[in-house]
Design an enzyme around this catalytic site. Structure first.
Site, PDB file in Angstrom:
ATOM      1  N   MET A   1       3.596   6.755  -2.317  1.00 56.48           N
ATOM      2  CA  MET A   1       5.021   7.093  -2.558  1.00 56.48           C
ATOM      3  C   MET A   1       5.235   7.290  -4.034  1.00 56.48           C
ATOM      4  O   MET A   1       6.106   8.297  -4.517  1.00 56.48           O
ATOM      5  CB  MET A   1       5.939   5.716  -2.396  1.00 56.48           C
ATOM      6  CG  MET A   1       7.517   6.088  -1.835  1.00 56.48           C
ATOM      7  SD  MET A   1       7.568   7.233  -0.291  1.00 56.48           S
ATOM      8  CE  MET A   1       7.212   5.894   0.742  1.00 56.48           C
TER       9      MET A   1
ATOM     10  N   PHE B   1       0.837  -1.319   0.066  1.00 57.24           N
ATOM     11  CA  PHE B   1      -0.037  -0.104  -0.153  1.00 57.24           C
ATOM     12  C   PHE B   1       0.689   1.207   0.033  1.00 57.24           C
ATOM     13  O   PHE B   1       0.363   2.419  -0.308  1.00 57.24           O
ATOM     14  CB  PHE B   1      -1.019   0.080   1.220  1.00 57.24           C
ATOM     15  CG  PHE B   1      -0.246   0.260   2.513  1.00 57.24           C
ATOM     16  CD1 PHE B   1      -0.429   1.725   2.865  1.00 57.24           C
ATOM     17  CD2 PHE B   1       0.150  -0.573   3.130  1.00 57.24           C
ATOM     18  CE1 PHE B   1       0.112   2.087   4.167  1.00 57.24           C
ATOM     19  CE2 PHE B   1       0.791   0.034   4.412  1.00 57.24           C
ATOM     20  CZ  PHE B   1       0.803   1.138   4.972  1.00 57.24           C
ATOM     21  N   LYS B   2       2.112   1.171   0.394  1.00 55.49           N
ATOM     22  CA  LYS B   2       2.794   2.248   0.532  1.00 55.49           C
ATOM     23  C   LYS B   2       3.088   2.949  -0.845  1.00 55.49           C
ATOM     24  O   LYS B   2       3.366   4.291  -1.034  1.00 55.49           O
ATOM     25  CB  LYS B   2       4.334   2.036   0.927  1.00 55.49           C
ATOM     26  CG  LYS B   2       4.281   1.342   2.435  1.00 55.49           C
ATOM     27  CD  LYS B   2       3.862   2.248   3.532  1.00 55.49           C
ATOM     28  CE  LYS B   2       3.952   1.641   4.891  1.00 55.49           C
ATOM     29  NZ  LYS B   2       5.170   1.177   5.266  1.00 55.49           N
ATOM     30  N   ASP B   3       3.135   2.195  -2.144  1.00 60.86           N
ATOM     31  CA  ASP B   3       2.972   2.717  -3.382  1.00 60.86           C
ATOM     32  C   ASP B   3       1.949   3.778  -3.824  1.00 60.86           C
ATOM     33  O   ASP B   3       2.187   4.650  -4.376  1.00 60.86           O
ATOM     34  CB  ASP B   3       2.956   1.673  -4.286  1.00 60.86           C
ATOM     35  CG  ASP B   3       4.049   0.557  -4.542  1.00 60.86           C
ATOM     36  OD1 ASP B   3       5.247   1.192  -4.376  1.00 60.86           O
ATOM     37  OD2 ASP B   3       3.853  -0.760  -4.560  1.00 60.86           O
TER      38      ASP B   3
ATOM     39  N   THR C   1       7.882   0.542   3.290  1.00 61.93           N
ATOM     40  CA  THR C   1       8.203   2.095   3.044  1.00 61.93           C
ATOM     41  C   THR C   1       9.599   2.093   2.256  1.00 61.93           C
ATOM     42  O   THR C   1       9.616   2.693   1.107  1.00 61.93           O
ATOM     43  CB  THR C   1       8.243   2.831   4.446  1.00 61.93           C
ATOM     44  OG1 THR C   1       7.103   2.969   5.043  1.00 61.93           O
ATOM     45  CG2 THR C   1       8.855   4.175   4.000  1.00 61.93           C
TER      46      THR C   1
END
Length: 486
Positions: free
Chosen positions: A128, A123-125, A156
């Site tokens: 980011m 989910f960090k994408d 992350t």
């Protein structure tokens, strides 16, 4: 819109002024001086938008100093089928974060929101990828360079490195706890050979890495000289980008603004669920925000008791949901700021106790530090805890009943969500990562390997490039200075 520090001793700044940094100069975290509001008419209009256009509508409420045309170009560049290549497509648009109903019985719905369709399968994408484009845009306008210094417990780091690799004027120095990530997570980061990416494996736990990032950020002379910025969840732009998918989840799960939904969020550093808090403060009709922790249950303890008790490194468990192996939740300060009525002096007193006594007690009981815990319910927060056997049981159950394989962190979320779901209010669990990233536990639960998206076969066998270092701030500063030449 102006941004203020939770600690109240730094001047207000614009979105672009705080974009490249992390901590405010006074050691606090940035928040808008007031939360922008979303009307019912806007929600109605937003139901029809693509993810990129929805991101534009949310972002322009916060990034008021960036021309709307530029923001639109950035969101259109970021949220595409090429970037989120595992996303479903229907006749109308790319469903960047599609919903999947797992359970619908007796008026109770349990729904997964897919957030792991990006390049690093986590989910960090979602934030980011936008951050990388925002950074490049801002640096080009300023004719400047940036040295990103961050810490990761697993996802992350890879999301940041994949977003920043090859970006003009950007270097990434990423700390991770040595031998405490999954083999897949480690390989995703350490196999990158780009000359602007530096991986440092720290002998310690994630909190040691995070403490080093904060120590460097608090050395204002070094930070300025070395042009240090951050992509950790203390970075405000990352939190804002995550706000978008709460709106998308709500709009996809409902047909009218009189309906409410709840979200269960696997939680370690409090960044993801903090975005949900902000969406709720903006007027999104959210019933409950449920923090799901693993064995490192600092947040669950607070939301049950009002006691925030940071664990020491030796008390931090290494678990099979390693991205949540965090015992000092950095973004928690943002929520506490709101909880204490945005009283910066009060907040400084509480977080000084974190440094001196390891935490604070807002339960209101005799000898406590205050009674603000009574106000937590007004913000819709609840919590729960999941341990290794819960993860195994939940992965098996979801696979057997629905034919869906979920990762270990999402399993923590599903387990806790089931304890809080109630009739008439859809419960959306935010997916954390694809199961391939935690194959060791998938194999334990299901007796087989997790499926891997194309391009990730044998990633663990690729050559790896990284440095092993002790948790020494001075040594880390010397390493950064050596490789920046500044």
């Amino acid at each position: 819109m102006q941004y203020i520090s939770t600690r109240g001793q730094s001047k207000a700044q614009s979105f672009s002024e705080i974009l490249l940094g992390g901590l405010a100069p006074d050691g606090g975290l940035y928040l808008p001086d007031q939360y922008p509001q979303v009307s019912g008419a806007e929600l109605d209009a937003w139901r029809k938008l693509s993810y990129a256009d929805l991101a534009l509508e949310v972002l322009k409420k916060f990034a008021t100093d960036i021309p709307e045309a530029d923001l639109k170009a950035l969101t259109q560049k970021t949220y595409t089928a090429d970037v989120y290549r595992n996303a479903r497509t229907d006749e109308q648009s790319v469903q960047i974060t599609p919903l999947r109903v797992l359970e619908d019985k007796n008026g109770s719905k349990l729904i997964l929101q897919a957030l792991s369709n990006g390049p690093t399968l986590a989910f960090k994408d979602m934030a980011m990828q936008l951050l990388g484009n925002l950074f490049e845009y801002t640096l080009a306008k300023q004719h400047a360079e940036l040295n990103i210094f961050g810490a990761t417990s697993g996802d992350t780091g890879s999301a940041a490195e994949y977003a920043m690799r090859g970006k003009q004027g950007i270097r990434v120095f990423m700390l991770s706890p040595h031998k405490k990530m999954s083999a897949f997570q480690t390989a995703q980061m350490f196999s990158l050979q780009d000359p602007n990416i530096f991986n440092i494996a720290v002998e310690g736990v994630f909190d040691d890495c995070q403490d080093m990032v904060k120590a460097v950020s608090n050395d204002l002379d070094f930070k300025t000289r070395q042009k240090i910025g951050t992509v950790n969840s203390i970075n405000w732009a990352r939190v804002v980008a995550q706000v978008v998918y709460y709106f998308r989840g709500y709009l996809s799960a409902t047909t009218g603004n009189d309906q409410k939904v709840s979200f269960t969020v696997p939680s370690g550093n409090f960044g993801n669920i903090c975005a949900g808090h902000i969406a709720r403060m903006m007027g999104l009709p959210v019933d409950k925000l449920v923090a799901a922790t693993n064995e490192n249950d600092v947040l669950d303890e607070f939301f049950r008791t009002g006691i925030y008790r940071v664990r020491k490194s030796a008390e931090t468990y290494h678990t099979t949901s390693p991205s949540m192996d965090i015992s000092k939740a950095s973004n928690f300060e943002r929520f506490v700021f709101d909880l204490v009525g945005r009283d910066s002096e009060r907040l400084r007193t509480l977080f000084k106790k974190v440094d001196t006594d390891g935490g604070f007690d807002l339960s209101g009981k005799p000898g406590s530090d205050g009674d603000e815990f009574a106000k937590v319910a007004q913000y819709g927060f609840a919590s729960g805890k999941s341990v290794h056997q819960d993860r195994i049981n939940t992965i098996r159950d979801v696979q057997e009943k629905y034919g869906v394989t979920i990762d270990t962190h999402t399993a923590d979320g599903v387990k806790v969500a089931r304890e809080h779901v109630r009739p008439g209010v859809p419960m959306i669990v935010l997916e954390t990562a694809l199961p391939a990233k935690f194959n060791e536990t998938i194999r334990e639960a299901l007796g087989r390997d997790a499926e891997r998206p194309a391009g990730f076969d044998n990633i663990e066998a690729l050559p790896q490039r990284f440095e092993v270092m002790s948790a020494n701030v001075d040594q880390m500063k010397a390493f950064i200075a050596k490789h920046t030449g500044l």
